[in-house]
Design a protein around this motif. Structure first.
Motif, short mmCIF file in Angstrom:
data_model
loop_
_atom_site.label_atom_id
_atom_site.label_comp_id
_atom_site.label_asym_id
_atom_site.label_seq_id
_atom_site.Cartn_x
_atom_site.Cartn_y
_atom_site.Cartn_z
N UNK A 118 0.79 -1.22 0.00
CA UNK A 118 0.00 0.00 0.00
C UNK A 118 0.82 1.27 0.00
N UNK A 119 2.11 1.17 0.37
CA UNK A 119 2.99 2.33 0.38
C UNK A 119 3.78 2.48 -0.91
N UNK A 120 3.55 1.57 -1.86
CA UNK A 120 4.23 1.66 -3.14
C UNK A 120 5.58 0.97 -3.18
N UNK A 121 5.94 0.21 -2.14
CA UNK A 121 7.21 -0.51 -2.12
C UNK A 121 7.07 -1.83 -2.86
N UNK A 122 8.07 -2.15 -3.66
CA UNK A 122 8.06 -3.42 -4.39
C UNK A 122 8.45 -4.54 -3.43
N UNK A 123 7.59 -5.54 -3.31
CA UNK A 123 7.81 -6.62 -2.35
C UNK A 123 8.33 -7.90 -2.99
N UNK A 124 7.93 -8.17 -4.21
CA UNK A 124 8.40 -9.40 -4.87
C UNK A 124 8.14 -9.30 -6.36
N UNK A 125 8.82 -10.15 -7.11
CA UNK A 125 8.61 -10.28 -8.55
C UNK A 125 8.53 -11.77 -8.85
N UNK A 126 7.46 -12.18 -9.53
CA UNK A 126 7.29 -13.59 -9.89
C UNK A 126 6.91 -13.70 -11.36
N UNK A 127 6.92 -14.90 -11.89
CA UNK A 127 6.66 -15.11 -13.30
C UNK A 127 5.18 -15.05 -13.65
N UNK A 128 4.92 -14.73 -14.91
CA UNK A 128 3.57 -14.75 -15.46
C UNK A 128 3.31 -16.15 -16.01
N UNK A 129 2.27 -16.79 -15.54
CA UNK A 129 2.04 -18.21 -15.83
C UNK A 129 1.84 -18.50 -17.31
N UNK A 130 1.36 -17.54 -18.07
CA UNK A 130 1.11 -17.84 -19.49
C UNK A 130 2.27 -17.41 -20.38
N UNK A 131 3.36 -16.95 -19.80
CA UNK A 131 4.50 -16.51 -20.60
C UNK A 131 5.34 -17.71 -21.02
N UNK A 132 5.56 -17.93 -22.32
CA UNK A 132 6.36 -19.09 -22.75
C UNK A 132 7.84 -18.96 -22.41
N UNK A 133 8.32 -17.75 -22.11
CA UNK A 133 9.71 -17.58 -21.72
C UNK A 133 9.97 -18.13 -20.32
N UNK A 134 8.98 -18.01 -19.44
CA UNK A 134 9.20 -18.36 -18.04
C UNK A 134 8.27 -19.44 -17.51
N UNK A 135 7.12 -19.64 -18.17
CA UNK A 135 6.12 -20.59 -17.68
C UNK A 135 5.75 -20.31 -16.23
N UNK A 136 5.80 -19.03 -15.86
CA UNK A 136 5.41 -18.64 -14.52
C UNK A 136 6.49 -18.81 -13.47
N UNK A 137 7.70 -19.20 -13.88
CA UNK A 137 8.77 -19.46 -12.92
C UNK A 137 9.98 -18.59 -13.26
N UNK A 138 10.40 -17.77 -12.32
CA UNK A 138 11.59 -16.94 -12.51
C UNK A 138 12.82 -17.66 -11.97
#
Length: 745
Positions: free
Chosen positions: A64-84
């Motif tokens: 809520x304060x605008x701080x980035x807490x995590x980054x994860x993969x997008x499940x439908x992306x063929x580059x990552x298949x949701x896994x970073x």
């Protein structure tokens, strides 16, 4: 450094550039899993990763304060298949790194003649850039300005440079990394490979890695598919003088003598043809030059290759049979970093020919035919036609290069009586040329002959110390960039949107390039107010919108019916070569006076007491750009030099002992490196991870950590076909006491 002194940004000391210490480390922790307190209240924003070229799409989560807490993969992306991978998940460290560049900096000379940087406003800094570019254009012509770029922001600076009147735009990833394989593939199949490579690893039955370190270079999608292939029983063959991570998962490890890979490739061709272990129907239907190839490889027997490679003849035959038994679901992987010995295009031609003999190109489990979408450019007038380019500096040379050479532009910056005009100005965007370009002495000489140098970066990398003006770019998590449209099994587009406001006084690349463009009077090329306008316009041309992409992050599109993913064996294929066939005999090479079929040539051996320097990657780092990342340095904060036990015994070396490395030109590493004694490296070589040994003290975590392989690469073997820089012809020995003076950095 008489004319242009190297300035350590850390020397400024006071103000916003002062080192803030490690107290913030706990607060800046990256969450490496989905288990985040209050996760149900987090907001997600679409992004794609900038830590490496794979550009996996994902979601950045903010509180809520605008701080980035995590980054994860997008499940439908063929580059990552949701896994970073670790790098991608640790990308938040780039955002949180307190060593980031914070304000624009301008080089000034004091009364004592010493140079330093001072902080500047954006208006002042951008005025300096525009003034520098105008001076170059007025005195030498706009073609004498060049752009070195790595990463997404290069598209904006490239647009600016083309509007300005120069097409001298280069990415070091071509001549220093993947260029030879692209030229080899174009000469064989009529098309390059691109990124990601269209390797159908998930369905392969045999994967051959020849100097390709899957699992360490962390090409995310391919690593995942390799794991799946192993689970399904695929055979892995790894050719490497080092027992790599991939080798540890292989059925066959071939610890080849470095620099002899082409001999092994030719011997494999000999066996496949002599034994009839090739796809006869595919070869007869689709290829040109089989009879010439058959006659050419007749002499390259496994027994001949054994005396060169140290790989036994029965192993060569057995691995050739493994490939044939799996064909056409077999991949001889083309690799990524392939600039090794100066004959790299021909070596990669050998890889391409093997794949053609096995019938893997365009076949399931081999190479699929990637598909993508070509987004229209936002409307602007035609670019002016440049009167000269970097090619004019090298008449009759590197004619098969299909992109500009970073080393070629560097060489063209060093004055020569044979040229009408040298390159006189550089913009360097997101690439640390001090670590990237081989032969640091030549890079420094080129820099000294520049009239103007601007550097755009997020971090105070070594190249910033040579700049006239330094522009602090915000990280990829704080900005929009152009849409990702790379080819894959099906076309996709991915959006990068800002998850947080830019920290400090940093700005996005699109904004910088636009502001410089207006100062140069190029308003007609920048007829938009924000990048959102450009993205929304492009997306609406293909039936989407920025609003939709903010919700989806990644959108899959339908494949073209005219571009099936695999060849239909009932249909005669046409290839974009001179003959319309897969060319085992490369007519385009022959037309330029080069060998149409690869021929083995021996390479120099190490001098007595020296060992071939082999460098590579680690799964948690990307070149030198992540060496200061607070999250990734927790995983690996330095490198070591791998030494075979026999060599260690001869030198009396112990595990963990610090040594300095000295190369064949008496160049000594600036910093020491710890010895790792291991059977996993051949006795004639040593190995170290690239990207360490930074000299800039402002990089508080990376400074002095390990040794830099870059400064030890002074012997560069240039590929005559396309100008790639072979960097593995360097040899090192050990110094156990600190030298009086070392290094070039």
């Amino acid at each position: 450094m008489k004319r242009r002194q190297f300035i350590k940004i850390s020397a400024l000391g006071a103000g916003s550039l002062a080192f803030s210490g490690m107290a913030l480390k706990a607060a800046e922790k990256t969450f490496f899993s989905d288990d985040v307190p209050g996760a149900d209240k987090l907001k997600r924003v679409p992004t794609y990763c900038e830590v490496c070229f794979w550009k996996c799409a994902g979601w950045a989560y903010t509180d809520g304060k605008g701080y980035i807490k995590k980054v994860i993969g997008n499940e439908i992306d063929p580059h990552s298949n949701g896994r970073f991978c670790p790098r991608g998940t640790g990308g938040v460290g780039m955002y949180n790194d307190e060593d980031r560049l914070k304000k624009p900096l301008i080089r000034v000379t004091g009364k004592d003649g010493n140079q330093t940087f001072r902080e500047a406003s954006w208006d002042e800094a951008l005025d300096v850039v525009a003034k520098g570019m105008k001076k170059v254009a007025e005195k030498h012509g706009p073609e004498c300005m060049a752009l070195f770029t790595h990463g997404s922001g290069g598209k904006f600076w490239g647009h600016l440079l083309k509007a300005y009147g120069s097409n001298n735009i280069t990415a070091p990833s071509y001549a220093q990394c993947r260029g030879p394989r692209e030229v080899a593939w174009i000469g064989t199949f009529g098309q390059g490979l691109g990124s990601p490579e269209p390797t159908d690893i998930r369905d392969t039955r045999c994967l051959v890695l020849i100097g390709s370190h899957l699992g360490e270079n962390m090409h995310n999608g391919q690593v995942q598919e390799m794991s799946d292939a192993i689970d399904k029983g695929a055979t892995i063959i790894t050719v490497d003088p080092r027992f790599s991570t991939a080798a540890s998962h292989s059925k066959h490890w071939l610890p080849i003598k470095p620099s002899t890979d082409l001999a092994l490739l030719l011997a494999w061709m000999h066996v496949l043809i002599k034994e009839g272990w090739y796809d006869k129907e595919y070869v007869e239907k689709n290829t040109l030059g089989f009879e010439q190839l058959k006659a050419h490889v007749e002499k390259y027997t496994p027994e001949w290759a054994y005396g060169i490679t140290t790989i036994k003849p029965d192993v060569i035959r057995e691995t050739a049979r493994e490939m044939y038994n799996a064909s056409p679901s077999v991949i001889v992987h083309p690799g990524r970093h392939v600039t090794w010995y100066g004959d790299d295009t021909q070596r990669l031609r050998g890889v391409a020919i093997l794949n053609a003999l096995l019938g893997s190109w365009g076949r399931r489990g081999g190479f699929y035919m990637g598909d993508g979408i070509a987004l229209p450019s936002y409307p602007h007038p035609p670019y002016p036609e440049p009167k000269r380019s970097w090619r004019d500096a090298f008449p009759g040379q590197y004619e098969l290069a299909d992109l500009a050479l970073a080393n070629g532009i560097c060489d063209a910056t060093i004055p020569s009586a044979s040229r009408d005009c040298d390159i006189k100005g550089w913009i360097v965007n997101g690439t640390n040329l001090i670590f990237t370009l081989p032969d640091l002495r030549k890079t420094q000489e080129a820099i000294q002959n520049l009239d103007f140098l601007a550097v755009v970066d997020t971090m105070p990398m070594e190249i910033t110390g040579y700049a006239d003006v330094v522009l602090p770019e915000c990280t990829y998590l704080e900005r929009y960039d152009m849409l990702r449209t790379s080819r894959h099994r099906e076309p996709t587009i991915a959006l990068r949107a800002p998850a947080a406001k830019p920290k400090y006084d940093s700005k996005p690349g699109w904004w910088m390039a636009k502001q410089v463009g207006h100062r140069l009077g190029l308003d007609k090329y920048f007829k938009y107010d924000t990048i959102e306008e450009v993205l929304d316009w492009q997306l609406k041309q293909i039936g989407s919108s920025l609003r939709e992409m903010k919700r989806l992050g990644v959108k899959k599109l339908n494949r073209s019916v005219y571009n099936p993913i695999y060849f239909d064996d009932r249909v005669q294929q046409e290839f974009y070569t001179n003959s319309g066939k897969i060319e085992l005999y490369a007519t385009s090479f022959a037309d330029k006076g080069f060998d149409p079929i690869p021929t083995y040539t021996a390479h120099p051996e190490p001098p007595k007491g020296y060992y071939r320097l082999i460098y590579g990657r680690a799964p948690m780092h990307t070149f030198s750009r992540t060496a200061n990342n607070p999250n990734l340095t927790d995983l690996m904060d330095t490198n070591s030099v791998w030494v075979n036990p026999k060599v260690a015994k001869r030198w009396g070396l112990k595990n963990g002992q610090e040594v300095w490395l000295q190369n064949q030109d008496q160049v000594v590493s600036t910093f020491p490196i710890k010895v790792r004694i291991t059977e996993r490296i051949r006795w004639d070589s040593v190995y170290m991870v690239h990207g360490f040994g930074h000299k800039n003290k402002k990089l508080s975590r990376a400074h002095g950590q390990g040794a830099s392989d870059s400064e030890l690469i002074t012997n560069v073997m240039v590929d005559p076909l396309m100008g790639g820089t072979g960097m593995r012809g360097n040899f090192v020995t050990f110094l156990t006491t600190k030298p009086e003076k070392g290094g070039l950095l």
